[in-house]
Every structure is written in C-alpha cells, then in structure tokens.
Write a protein that holds these residues in place. Structure first.
Motif, PDB file in Angstrom:
ATOM      1  N   UNK A 328       0.835  -1.209   0.000  1.00  0.00           N
ATOM      2  CA  UNK A 328       0.000   0.000   0.000  1.00  0.00           C
ATOM      3  C   UNK A 328       0.869   1.258   0.000  1.00  0.00           C
ATOM      4  N   UNK A 329       2.009   1.206   0.697  1.00  0.00           N
ATOM      5  CA  UNK A 329       2.884   2.385   0.738  1.00  0.00           C
ATOM      6  C   UNK A 329       3.422   2.705  -0.655  1.00  0.00           C
ATOM      7  N   UNK A 330       3.770   1.662  -1.411  1.00  0.00           N
ATOM      8  CA  UNK A 330       4.273   1.880  -2.772  1.00  0.00           C
ATOM      9  C   UNK A 330       3.175   2.393  -3.685  1.00  0.00           C
ATOM     10  N   UNK A 331       1.965   1.862  -3.514  1.00  0.00           N
ATOM     11  CA  UNK A 331       0.824   2.326  -4.324  1.00  0.00           C
ATOM     12  C   UNK A 331       0.543   3.800  -4.047  1.00  0.00           C
ATOM     13  N   UNK A 332       0.617   4.194  -2.774  1.00  0.00           N
ATOM     14  CA  UNK A 332       0.325   5.594  -2.423  1.00  0.00           C
ATOM     15  C   UNK A 332       1.320   6.558  -3.058  1.00  0.00           C
ATOM     16  N   UNK A 333       2.519   6.089  -3.376  1.00  0.00           N
ATOM     17  CA  UNK A 333       3.539   6.965  -3.956  1.00  0.00           C
ATOM     18  C   UNK A 333       3.506   6.935  -5.472  1.00  0.00           C
ATOM     19  N   UNK A 334       3.440   5.730  -6.051  1.00  0.00           N
ATOM     20  CA  UNK A 334       3.661   5.588  -7.485  1.00  0.00           C
ATOM     21  C   UNK A 334       2.390   5.381  -8.309  1.00  0.00           C
ATOM     22  N   UNK A 335       1.229   5.254  -7.670  1.00  0.00           N
ATOM     23  CA  UNK A 335       0.003   5.100  -8.461  1.00  0.00           C
ATOM     24  C   UNK A 335      -0.195   6.331  -9.340  1.00  0.00           C
ATOM     25  N   UNK A 336      -0.549   6.093 -10.575  1.00  0.00           N
ATOM     26  CA  UNK A 336      -0.703   7.192 -11.537  1.00  0.00           C
ATOM     27  C   UNK A 336      -1.792   8.154 -11.047  1.00  0.00           C
ATOM     28  N   UNK A 337      -1.413   9.418 -10.957  1.00  0.00           N
ATOM     29  CA  UNK A 337      -2.349  10.451 -10.531  1.00  0.00           C
ATOM     30  C   UNK A 337      -2.505  10.563  -9.035  1.00  0.00           C
ATOM     31  N   UNK A 338      -1.667   9.894  -8.270  1.00  0.00           N
ATOM     32  CA  UNK A 338      -1.804   9.919  -6.809  1.00  0.00           C
ATOM     33  C   UNK A 338      -1.471  11.302  -6.270  1.00  0.00           C
ATOM     34  N   UNK A 339      -2.345  11.779  -5.364  1.00  0.00           N
ATOM     35  CA  UNK A 339      -2.091  13.063  -4.679  1.00  0.00           C
ATOM     36  C   UNK A 339      -1.996  12.866  -3.168  1.00  0.00           C
ATOM     37  N   UNK A 340      -1.695  11.640  -2.778  1.00  0.00           N
ATOM     38  CA  UNK A 340      -1.549  11.351  -1.350  1.00  0.00           C
ATOM     39  C   UNK A 340      -0.270  11.993  -0.824  1.00  0.00           C
ATOM     40  N   UNK A 341      -0.191  12.215   0.497  1.00  0.00           N
ATOM     41  CA  UNK A 341       0.982  12.906   1.059  1.00  0.00           C
ATOM     42  C   UNK A 341       2.319  12.255   0.673  1.00  0.00           C
ATOM     43  N   UNK A 342       2.374  10.921   0.632  1.00  0.00           N
ATOM     44  CA  UNK A 342       3.628  10.257   0.288  1.00  0.00           C
ATOM     45  C   UNK A 342       4.054  10.576  -1.141  1.00  0.00           C
ATOM     46  N   UNK A 343       3.080  10.624  -2.068  1.00  0.00           N
ATOM     47  CA  UNK A 343       3.394  10.951  -3.458  1.00  0.00           C
ATOM     48  C   UNK A 343       3.884  12.393  -3.569  1.00  0.00           C
ATOM     49  N   UNK A 344       3.240  13.315  -2.837  1.00  0.00           N
ATOM     50  CA  UNK A 344       3.660  14.717  -2.889  1.00  0.00           C
ATOM     51  C   UNK A 344       5.049  14.894  -2.270  1.00  0.00           C
ATOM     52  N   UNK A 345       5.366  14.125  -1.218  1.00  0.00           N
ATOM     53  CA  UNK A 345       6.707  14.204  -0.637  1.00  0.00           C
ATOM     54  C   UNK A 345       7.751  13.698  -1.627  1.00  0.00           C
ATOM     55  N   UNK A 346       7.442  12.602  -2.318  1.00  0.00           N
ATOM     56  CA  UNK A 346       8.371  12.055  -3.322  1.00  0.00           C
ATOM     57  C   UNK A 346       8.589  13.073  -4.439  1.00  0.00           C
ATOM     58  N   UNK A 347       7.474  13.736  -4.866  1.00  0.00           N
ATOM     59  CA  UNK A 347       7.597  14.774  -5.895  1.00  0.00           C
ATOM     60  C   UNK A 347       8.377  15.970  -5.372  1.00  0.00           C
ATOM     61  N   UNK A 348       8.197  16.297  -4.080  1.00  0.00           N
ATOM     62  CA  UNK A 348       8.908  17.436  -3.496  1.00  0.00           C
ATOM     63  C   UNK A 348      10.411  17.219  -3.573  1.00  0.00           C
ATOM     64  N   UNK A 349      10.859  15.987  -3.360  1.00  0.00           N
ATOM     65  CA  UNK A 349      12.292  15.706  -3.481  1.00  0.00           C
ATOM     66  C   UNK A 349      12.755  15.911  -4.917  1.00  0.00           C
ATOM     67  N   UNK A 350      11.929  15.487  -5.865  1.00  0.00           N
ATOM     68  CA  UNK A 350      12.298  15.662  -7.278  1.00  0.00           C
ATOM     69  C   UNK A 350      12.425  17.153  -7.619  1.00  0.00           C
TER      70      UNK A 350
END
Length: 868
Positions: A328-350
């Motif tokens: 579930x943690x991986x899905x929350x980050x890499x699912x296409x179109x995800x806007x969950x906090x984990x995905x936004x944090x990963x994008x913030x690093x980018x």
C-alpha cells in the motif's frame, strides 16, 4: 514521469495491484525444467536439479550418469554428486526448513543431503517401513519438516519431523483406487497437533489422521488439484468441471468460486500470499482473486511456481521472477495520478533536486500529514528490490524528516541497515532473493546460519558484526571448515591462519576447534590449538582425548581444580602400568596427595604398592596396622576365631617395616608389644574358652585374670610388660571394690611402707592412684578415690579416716555431706567461703531442719563478714 514508469508494470486484480519484477537472469546452462525433477527451497533457498528418470529424454553433451546438482537462486552451481542410490525410481524431492534435501525412492528409502550434496548419515537406516518396501511408494507430499506418502497398497505413511525421523502409519483408508489429489494440513494448524491429509476421492474428500478417517466436503468433487494456504485455514481446489473453489479447510463454507476456461486441470496450483491463487497451464499463468477479473501472464517456456509467505517466485529456464502484491505504501507513492501525502513528498524531493520552488509548495500542502508520508516512503523503500529506487525513497523520507519534529529519528537508520543486509544477500554471487517480509520472518540469526552452511563465512561475519550479533558461531564454523579443507597445509602454517581469525572473538572455545582437528586426524594441530584454551575445564578433557596425559596432568594441577585432577588420575590409572603411573604422579605433589587420599579409602593394596615403590616403608606399616584394627571389627574376630592370627601377623609385618626406618623406633616397639599382648590375650581366650581378653589394655588384662582367679597369668602379664608397682595399687583397690570382698582398710593406716599382695609397695603419707581403662588413663594425686570407694562400699568409719586428709575444703564438705555429717560439712564449707556450696548443702539436708538452720546462719555470716 518516474511514477508512471514504475506503475506501468503493475497489474490490477480487482482493487489490488500486483507486480512481477525479474530478480535474476539464470546463469546455468543446459538446464531444462521439463527434463528434470526440481526442488526449490523457500526463503530464496537453493535449487536441486536431477534428471527425471520417469521421462525419456534426449542426452546432449552430458554424461549418461544421473547427477544431483544444487544451484543458488541465480543458477550458480554450488555442488553436485553422482546419483548412485538404489531403491528404484525417485518419487519425491524437497527441501526442509533446515535446508536439508530429502529424496524418497520407490522402495521407501529416504536419502538426505546437505547444501553441498554431501549425504547425511545414516541414510541407509531411514526408510518408511517394510510395507513401503513391499508395496512401492507412489506419491509424496512434503511440508516444512515432514512428508506424507501413499504406496501401492493405499497405505499412508508419515514422517512428522525429519529432525526426529520416525515413520508413522496413518489410519487405513480402505481405498480401492488412488486418490485424484492430495494435500496436507501441517500439524501446527490442526486441532489435534498431528498432520491431517486431505485426499480427493470421487465427489468428496477424505481427511486422514493417525487415529481415523473422515469424509468431508460431500458433493464438491471430484477434485483434480488441491493446495492449502500458508496459514492452514483455506483450501484452493480445481474441480473436474473446470472450477476453482476456495473454501475453509473445515469445509464449512466456500469463500469464492471461479469458472476457468478449461476443464483440463492445471499443472501447478499455488497460493500467492493470502489474496490470490495461481493456476499454471502449459503457456499461461492465471491469477484469480476473490473479486474482479483474473490476471493472465503468458510464457513461451516452462515455469515452476515457488510459494513464499508474501508471494510466489517464478522460475523458468532463463529467469527468476517474484510475483507479489504491491504494498500500500508503494501504491500511495507511485500510483498514476496519486495526490496522497507520500506521493507529494516524493515529488517534493524531485523538485528540490531540480531546485524548483514547487518543493516548498508540496511540503506546505502535506505539513499535517508529513510523518505519515515519511513512514510510507521508508516502508516503500524496504519493499523495493531496485537499489537506486531504495536510495531515492530513503532520500525522500530523509528530506521530509528534516521538516518533521515529531518523527522517530532512528527509523531511517534501521531501514538502511536492513536494506544493506538484504542487498548483500541478494547479490547474484550469493543468490538469496529475500523480500523484507521474508527476512523478518526468517530472522537475521537464521540467515547468518544459512550463509555459514553455504560457506559464505566472510559475508556472515560482516553481517554479524554489522548487526551486533555474536560472531563466535561464524568463526567456529569457518575454523572447522578450514581444517577439513586444508589437508595439504602444514600444521604450523594452518595454526597461524586459525589463530589469526580465532582471536576476533574473545572467549572463543579453542578446545572445540582442537576437537574438530583431532576428529580429522590432525592430532598435532589439536595439541597446538588446545594450548591456547584458557579454560582448564575444556582444555584438560580434550588433552586426555588426544593422548596428552602428561600435559593434562600438568594443566589440571596448575588449575587447582581437584575434580579435573581426579579425572586425569583415573584416566592415566586405567591406561598405564602401575609403576609408570606411580612415577608420573610422584613429581606432582597435588596429584600424589589426592591419589593417596582416595586410595586410603578405597584402594589399600594399590596404595601399599605405591608406598613400597617410593620407599615409604613407614606408611606401609601404618596401613598394615590400620588393617589389623579393621580386621578386629569383623564380628567373627570377637569370638576367639582364627582371624586373630592374621591380625597379629599384620602387626608383626608393620613392626618389621618400622625397624627398617630409624626414625620410628617408638612405633616399632609399640607394634612389637601390641602383637605380644594380642598373642597372650589370644592364648588366654583359648585357655579359658572365654572371648573376653582381646583388645583389652594391660591393666584390664591383669584385672580380668585376677577376677578369673588366674594369678599366674596376671603375674606373667605384669612381668612381661614390666608393669609399674604404683599402678598396682589402683588396680588392686578397684578389684576389691568390684569383687565385693573385704578390704584390708587397716593396712592403709600404717605409717611405714609394707609389702602388699602382688608385691605392690604402699606409702601411707602420700600415694598415687592410677586408674586404667580401655579408653584412657586418669592419674589422680589425692585421697579422694579412697574416700569415694569407702563411701560406695558403705564403710563410713574408714571414710572418716581419709576425709580430713583431703586438702580442698570443698571436697571435704561434699564428702562429709555424703556420709550425713551436716556440722562437719558446714565447717568445711565455711572454710571455703562459698555461698553457692552452702546453698547446695542446704538442699542436701533439706529434710533436717536443724542442719538447714546451721547452713542459713553460716550464709548470713558470709554475707555480712563484720558481724560476729
């Protein structure tokens, strides 16, 4: 863009994503799964391959001999051995939880091999029993550490635990044909604690146990394939009409049913975690979940499904893949179109890496959920096999943690340590593709043990040090393996190599390594190794086992441990001739003294030999004398039996030995007179026919002779032993008292000395009375014995003649009191000035009122000395 690339490889099964990354490209050559029997160990374990003798296959550039080959998960060969085992066709092959390869042949013989293809003895003694030898084994079903087999007579046998391999026959099934399929519910998941075997028969299932057989699941069959889930609660089965049924193992309910496109039973049926079931046909792998459409994977080569706790490894001729549910943690980050906090944090690093202000914007959006986002990135990193992806996710977590004050700081460090270990064992050279869930279930300790067994000692040592786990097990195993594999290396060179590594661990047992060296025929090396063992309790027994008795004796005495010294003494005692043994211990005072102490109690003859060999004649004499006394305790010796002869001879031998040592003249004379006295006493007993003389003192012997009227014998004893005249007075006096004859009291009143009977002189002014007994002589310089004798004989008149001669007023007072003279007793007590004595005398005359009054008056005077 990276998220899109990652998620593009996922497959959606209803509302859950699955992925199937390739872990390894197989490095083996000319291995075709269709031509071989293959056994794959769980938890990324080794792969055993042997040519299938049930198939006719074409031989290429290979030997006609069948070989059992063992590979790691990358296809790198670990070991091989030629299969020459009798017993007919190989029916089943599987790995146990301890990574022991178990092979069962047609006649029921069980062969076991370690990861290096070395047979584990005794293979020949482990069979499923005579019934399986007579009626060949047809099918085997393995689990963890056990196996269930059915033979041609439809008998079911089970080995519940290969660590304690005892075949058990299960209840008779009364079958007339072989079951369509079999599955096993492991003992840990059954109510009875014993294995339960499920057999698909006709339209129902037989549940076979040791105690009986039950029919369950009536009407659900016929079932063509069955497999039990990892937790033992669910059963997946394929019916004759092409349906996949998932039901509880108690057959109380059907969880879900899926109609397959083909009624042909799949070649393999397996659980993928707990959420889906895999069915494999020739070219297709079908994954079915409880809801939604199934997922299909197509293959152009044969594959083998290897169930794991969190997925399935898929082995083909060319690759190894791992099919598992996306966390579930991986899905929350890499699912296409995800806007969950984990995905936004990963994008913030980018954005941060690209120096974009959008990084700060993303962080402000998830400020309240930042701890959850950081935790998701850490968890997702743990489930990744790609190292670069792990690094990126951990960087994202670290970036978010910098803005999160309430997050557990060591969480990233812990995950980093875990991933370093996992990446090390996943390396193709090692080939153990563990997932993080498998690693936690397996535990680091077991992983290190498996690396040790695979002879990956360096990596095992590094992991142990990194995780702060005791390294002794690794170093000990390495040392043992090094000794076994280094037959050509000289002892001195090998010793230097071993010591260099053994010093890594403080307190390591050098003795255990030395024992292994001795077992491998390197006795000299063992002796050199054991010298470095600091613990005597481990060092000494090993020295004895390798034949170094002298060194063992030296080490044991230096340790001061008497138990160890005794251990060595008894060992040498049994192995060496007596004289050599005596010479060995003579130079060791502690060992010699302990031996002497033990031999005094249990080995008299052996101790005499020791004393004679060392010239200690006086000690031999003392032992002989002691033996004579022990002989006197024999019940027969007290009845004038011939046992007195040996006693006297023992004392005479002791006397002769004392004579040879100048320092023991007194003991020599005492032994001579003791033997002489015993001989005379023995003669008296024979003459009088009364066993009353032996072991008496000289005085008692004379007294007994006089009592018996044998004055000549008494005179003989007196003359022989030069009995003193003064001693005769006490003796004569006692005899008079005991015999009750008239005592010549007047003879004691004469002033001048005169001759008494037995030629004893008496001086009336002062004499010494010597009382003899068997235990002791009591010498009294006083008239008191005469007074007591007179009083006891009721001769008060005679007593009055001696009481005034008593010098102690207290004795005079007590003597007067004994003959009833109160006034004289009071006067004597007054002279003693003893209030306590007056009190005792008053109690003595308590019946006499006049006497009591006298004592009270005297006590008052003593209390007030100024009053006349």
């Amino acid at each position: 863009m990276a998220a899109v690339t990652v998620a593009a490889e996922w497959q959606l099964l209803y509302n859950r994503y699955y992925r199937k990354p390739e872990i390894y490209q197989m490095q083996w050559k000319h291995v075709d799964l269709t031509r071989n029997k293959v056994a794959c160990a769980p938890f990324g374990g080794p792969i055993a391959v042997i040519r299938d003798d049930a198939k006719i296959v074409q031989l290429y550039a290979e030997s006609a001999l069948r070989k059992l080959r063992i590979f790691n998960s990358t296809g790198v060969q670990i070991s091989e051995t030629v299969w020459k085992n009798p017993g007919g066709r190989l029916i089943g092959m599987s790995w146990t939880d301890d990574q022991i390869l178990v092979c069962i042949t047609q006649d029921g013989t069980v062969y076991r091999y370690n990861i290096h293809a070395e047979p584990i003895e005794p293979n020949s003694q482990l069979t499923l029993g005579a019934d399986c030898f007579t009626h060949s084994v047809v099918e085997c079903v393995f689990w963890g550490n056990g196996v269930v087999c059915i033979n041609e007579a439809f008998q079911v046998y089970c080995i519940p635990d290969f660590n304690n391999p005892k075949p058990v026959k299960l209840a008779d099934t009364d079958l007339e044909d072989f079951p369509l399929c079999m599955a096993v519910i492991e003992p840990q998941y059954t109510m009875s604690g014993n294995v339960e075997v499920l057999m698909g028969v006709a339209d129902h299932v037989l549940l076979v146990e040791e105690d009986g057989v039950q029919e369950v699941g009536l009407g659900i069959g016929p079932l063509q394939k069955m497999v039990v889930s990892q937790n033992g609660k669910l059963l997946a089965s394929f019916t004759h009409d092409g349906r996949l049924l998932v039901m509880s193992t108690d057959f109380s309910s059907v969880i879900f049913e899926y109609p397959c496109e083909s009624a042909l039973p799949p070649e393999q049926l397996a659980w993928c975690g707990m959420d889906s079931v895999l069915l494999y046909w020739d070219d297709m792998l079908l994954m079915v979940g409880p809801y939604g459409d199934p997922v299909r994977y197509f293959y152009d080569e044969p594959v083998l499904l290897i169930p794991e706790c969190d997925g399935v490894r898929i082995l083909s001729n060319m690759s190894m893949e791992f099919l598992h549910r996306v966390p579930d943690s991986t899905v929350s980050i890499f699912q296409i179109g995800s806007t969950l906090p984990a995905a936004l944090l990963y994008d913030a690093l980018d954005h941060f890496d690209r120096r974009s202000a959008k990084a700060d914007e993303n962080l402000r959006l998830i400020r309240s959920s930042l701890p959850e986002a950081v935790e998701a990135c850490i968890d997702a990193a743990g489930h990744e096999f790609d190292v670069s992806q792990q690094r990126t996710l951990l960087r994202a977590a670290s970036y978010g943690q910098a803005f999160c004050s309430h997050f557990q700081r060591d969480r990233i460090q812990e995950m980093s340590k875990t991933l370093r270990v996992l990446n090390a064992v996943r390396h193709p050279d090692i080939g153990i593709p563990l997932s993080i869930q498998q690693y936690k279930l397996l535990t680091p300790t077991v992983l290190i043990a498996r690396l040790i067994n695979a002879h990956r000692h360096l990596l095992a040592l590094q992991i142990s040090e990194y995780l702060s786990i005791n390294q002794e097990v690794v170093v000990m195993h390495w040392a043992s393996t090094k000794i076994t594999a280094s037959a050509a290396i000289p002892d001195a060179t090998l010793l230097e190599m071993l010591l260099d590594k053994l010093k890594i661990c403080k307190g390591i047992s050098y003795a255990a390594v030395a024992a292994h060296a001795d077992k491998n025929g390197r006795r000299k090396l063992a002796a050199m190794l054991v010298e470095h063992e600091p613990r005597s309790s481990k060092q000494v027994p090993l020295l004895l086992s390798i034949g170094e008795e002298d060194t063992a004796l030296m080490k044991s005495t230096e340790s001061g441990d008497t138990d160890l010294v005794y251990l060595v003494l008894f060992h040498i005692w049994q192995k060496r001739p007596a004289l050599e043994f005596f010479g060995t211990i003579q130079a060791r005072p502690l060992a010699r003294d302990l031996f002497v102490n033990y031999a005094r109690h249990y080995k008299h003859e052996f101790l005499k030999d020791f004393f004679l060999s060392t010239g200690q004649l006086q000690d031999v004499a003392f032992l002989l004398w002691k033996e004579s006394w022990e002989l006197s305790k024999n019940p027969m010796a007290s009845k004038g039996s011939p046992l007195h002869g040996p006693r006297i001879k023992l004392i005479e031998k002791a006397q002769h030995l004392f004579v040879e040592t100048k320092e023991y003249a007194f003991e020599s004379k005492a032994a001579e007179e003791h033997a002489k006295l015993l001989r005379m006493q023995h003669e008296f007993e024979v003459t009088t026919k009364q066993a009353i003389f032996m072991d008496s003192s000289i005085s008692d012997t004379i007294r007994t002779c006089i009592v018996l009227g044998n004055h000549r014998a008494a005179m003989k004893v007196k003359t022989e032993f030069k009995y003193l005249k003064s001693d005769g007075i006490g003796l004569k006096f006692l005899l008079w008292q005991q015999l009750g004859i008239g005592m010549p009291w007047k003879s004691f009143q004469r002033k001048k000395s005169h001759q008494l009977d037995m030629n004893v002189k008496f001086n009336s002014s002062r004499f010494t009375l010597v009382l003899h007994s068997k235990e002791q002589d009591i010498r009294l310089n006083s008239y008191r014995p005469f007074v007591e004798a007179c009083v006891d004989a009721d001769e008060k008149g005679e007593a009055l003649k001696y009481i005034p001669k008593l010098t102690d007023p207290r004795e005079r007072a007590e003597a007067y009191a004994r003959i009833g003279m109160a006034k004289e007793a009071a006067d004597a007590a007054t002279q003693a000035k003893d209030n306590e004595l007056l009190g005792r005398l008053k109690q003595t005359f308590s019946q006499n009122a006049a006497a009591s009054s006298i004592f009270d008056t005297l006590r008052d005077r003593l209390s007030f000395p100024s009053v006349s």
